[in-house]
Design an enzyme around this catalytic site. Structure first.
Site, PDB file in Angstrom:
ATOM      1  N   ASP A 154       0.887  -1.164   0.000  1.00 55.63           N
ATOM      2  CA  ASP A 154       0.000   0.000   0.000  1.00 55.63           C
ATOM      3  C   ASP A 154       0.920   1.208   0.000  1.00 55.63           C
ATOM      4  O   ASP A 154       1.567   1.497   1.003  1.00 55.63           O
ATOM      5  CB  ASP A 154      -0.907   0.013   1.235  1.00 55.63           C
ATOM      6  CG  ASP A 154      -1.892   1.181   1.221  1.00 55.63           C
ATOM      7  OD1 ASP A 154      -1.600   2.198   0.558  1.00 55.63           O
ATOM      8  OD2 ASP A 154      -2.939   1.097   1.873  1.00 55.63           O
ATOM      9  N   HIS A 155       1.021   1.894  -1.154  1.00 54.53           N
ATOM     10  CA  HIS A 155       2.075   2.907  -1.282  1.00 54.53           C
ATOM     11  C   HIS A 155       1.897   4.061  -0.305  1.00 54.53           C
ATOM     12  O   HIS A 155       2.858   4.776  -0.017  1.00 54.53           O
ATOM     13  CB  HIS A 155       2.158   3.418  -2.733  1.00 54.53           C
ATOM     14  CG  HIS A 155       1.063   4.350  -3.130  1.00 54.53           C
ATOM     15  ND1 HIS A 155      -0.078   3.925  -3.770  1.00 54.53           N
ATOM     16  CD2 HIS A 155       0.938   5.690  -2.983  1.00 54.53           C
ATOM     17  CE1 HIS A 155      -0.854   4.967  -3.997  1.00 54.53           C
ATOM     18  NE2 HIS A 155      -0.275   6.041  -3.537  1.00 54.53           N
ATOM     19  N   HIS A 198      -5.964   2.557   1.454  1.00 51.45           N
ATOM     20  CA  HIS A 198      -5.336   3.787   1.947  1.00 51.45           C
ATOM     21  C   HIS A 198      -6.054   4.362   3.171  1.00 51.45           C
ATOM     22  O   HIS A 198      -5.432   4.653   4.195  1.00 51.45           O
ATOM     23  CB  HIS A 198      -5.311   4.858   0.864  1.00 51.45           C
ATOM     24  CG  HIS A 198      -4.627   4.444  -0.399  1.00 51.45           C
ATOM     25  ND1 HIS A 198      -3.622   3.496  -0.423  1.00 51.45           N
ATOM     26  CD2 HIS A 198      -4.784   4.844  -1.681  1.00 51.45           C
ATOM     27  CE1 HIS A 198      -3.206   3.338  -1.677  1.00 51.45           C
ATOM     28  NE2 HIS A 198      -3.904   4.142  -2.449  1.00 51.45           N
TER      29      HIS A 198
END
Length: 487
Positions: free
Chosen positions: A174-175, A237
């Site tokens: 999950d960037h 996110h």
């Protein structure tokens, strides 16, 4: 954290947009700063029929287009390109994998695989890798979302990957967790003694998390129609940010301790009953409007047909545990909104008694703003007295105490999230990656919301592009006497 760097990296989707914009520039940045293992080789793979030199040309052009000017160093670029090689592969074709294994060669020095592909290709990809010895004890795998569309499909993907790779060699990406400001939440909470005593239902009135985008569909129509805002943004996110705000203090800064505490938060999220969903969620879909002074089309117009997929969602959520009982978490995310913004706003409870009210002084509750993008800062809004003799009464004003990370660390280069995540994948640090029990607890909560929408046959309300979403999103907070932080 003991680091165990690998000697080889395999990058699937190496000619795609994500690779050109983020992955290859990130790997170059790590190389230019001397952070990659000296002998690390990078094998790109995609369906494109390229040889090594052609892939290096593709990479050179990507670096020229997407690297900041001050990061372009001809010598560093040339030496980086020498790390690269390419092997075409079709993940749906079992015959593709042996030539790939031959190209990579011996993996006894360790191999990290970065897999960014459609969910339908996870099983043939894992089976193919396993069949040619690219899933052994020295191999770890990084997985880009989407990891399914609900709990059932997520479990199928996780079971498939787990059949070849144990959990300690699976890196779910999950960037957002690679963003500097996101990690600063941990430093802010657990590195400063003044916050933790009031970081609970006694001291905090509500928490607001906003991830707003000004872009529309772009080139993601196929994916987005099957996902929508809830699956695309909230299921990863937004909920990861909830966990970092709500988690208990970990004993150690390591992958096990931090992810244990995050998983507890996800298990504590209050599941909505179908009849409750309408009262706690708002869905929307953008129609024609103006973004940054430019007229843009509505979602259906961009798509070419009528759709009931939501491009906006707002949710009133609760974390049912001792620390957070009764504190609402207001969550919203959407496309074609008024501004591009990702932030967390924490509103503290008002003082129990105002000594200033008899002299005309009005107090506002303190608020902590953690801005993730486009700027990066932490801002604490506090009450102060305006200068003057106060003969007409005391005038109080809310003023910000600012910590601008851009200004405070102006001499330090701000790394993009993928640099950190790729380096952690290469070195074997799982702290900023998502564990299976986290993913599945998130999906249970998401699936309950979608079940409520299905039961009520919910259709998204339209909102004009360039606004903050449908009117119902405002009502979601206003009926509690709370306003969204839109400054």
């Amino acid at each position: 954290m003991e680091r165990n760097p690998v000697g080889k990296l395999l990058l699937f989707g190496a000619t795609g947009d994500l690779a050109k914009r983020m992955l290859l520039p990130s790997l170059y940045g790590l190389h230019a700063d001397g952070l990659l293992p000296a002998g690390l080789t990078i094998t790109g793979s995609a369906r494109s029929d390229l040889n090594d030199d052609a892939f290096r040309d593709v990479t050179r052009k990507a670096l020229d287009e997407f690297l900041p000017a001050d990061r372009k160093d001809a010598g560093a670029i040339d030496s980086f390109l020498q790390r690269l090689q390419f092997q075409p592969a079709d993940l749906s074709d079992p015959n593709s994998f042996q030539p790939l294994a031959d190209k990579i060669g011996d993996v006894s020095s360790g191999l990290a695989i970065y897999l960014s592909t459609a969910p339908s290709l996870f099983e043939p990809a894992v089976r193919g890798l396993e069949s040619v010895g690219l899933a052994g004890d020295t191999v770890r795998i990084g997985l880009e979302k989407p990891l399914g569309y609900d709990l059932e499909s997520s479990r199928e993907i996780n079971d498939t990957v787990a059949s070849a790779f144990p959990e300690d060699r699976i890196f779910r990406i999950d960037h957002y967790l690679g963003k500097e400001t996101v990690q600063n939440i941990l430093a802010l909470r657990f590195g400063n003694s003044m916050f933790e005593p009031i970081w609970n239902a006694t001291g905090i009135d509500n928490v607001q998390i906003t991830i707003a985008e000004t872009v529309g569909l772009e080139d993601r129509a196929g994916y987005y129609e099957g996902a929508g805002a809830l699956r695309d943004m909230v299921a990863n996110h937004v909920l990861q940010l909830v966990a970092l705000i709500a988690m208990e203090p970990p004993a150690l800064y390591d992958g096990t301790a931090i992810r244990d505490e995050k998983a507890k938060v996800f298990r504590s999220l209050r599941h909505m009953k179908p009849e409750e969903v309408q009262g706690y969620t708002v869905t929307g879909q953008y129609e024609e409007g103006a973004v940054s002074g430019k007229v843009v089309r509505g979602y259906d117009s961009e798509l070419g047909y009528d759709s009931d997929v939501e491009t906006f969602v707002a949710i009133k959520a609760f974390v049912d545990n001792w620390r957070w009982q009764g504190v609402p978490f207001y969550l919203r995310t959407g496309k074609r909104m008024a501004k591009r913004r990702s932030e967390i706003a924490i509103q503290f409870k008002p003082v129990p008694h105002s000594m200033f009210s008899g002299r005309g002084g009005l107090l506002q509750p303190n608020k902590l703003i953690i801005r993730l993008q486009p700027e990066e800062y932490i801002q604490l809004l506090v009450m102060t007295k305006e200068p003057g003799l106060d003969r007409e009464g005391i005038k109080l004003r809310e003023v910000p105490l600012n910590l601008s990370l851009d200004a405070q660390f102006a001499g330090s280069r701000r790394r993009i999230a993928y640099e950190r995540l790729l380096l952690d994948l290469i070195e074997g640090d799982q702290t900023l990656f998502v564990r299976r029990d986290e993913v599945e607890a998130q999906w249970r909560w998401i699936d309950a919301i979608r079940a409520g929408w299905a039961a009520a046959q919910t259709k998204p309300k339209h909102y004009a592009a360039g606004t903050w979403g449908p009117a119902g999103a405002i009502a979601l907070t206003e009926r509690d006497g709370v306003s969204w932080h839109d400054d």
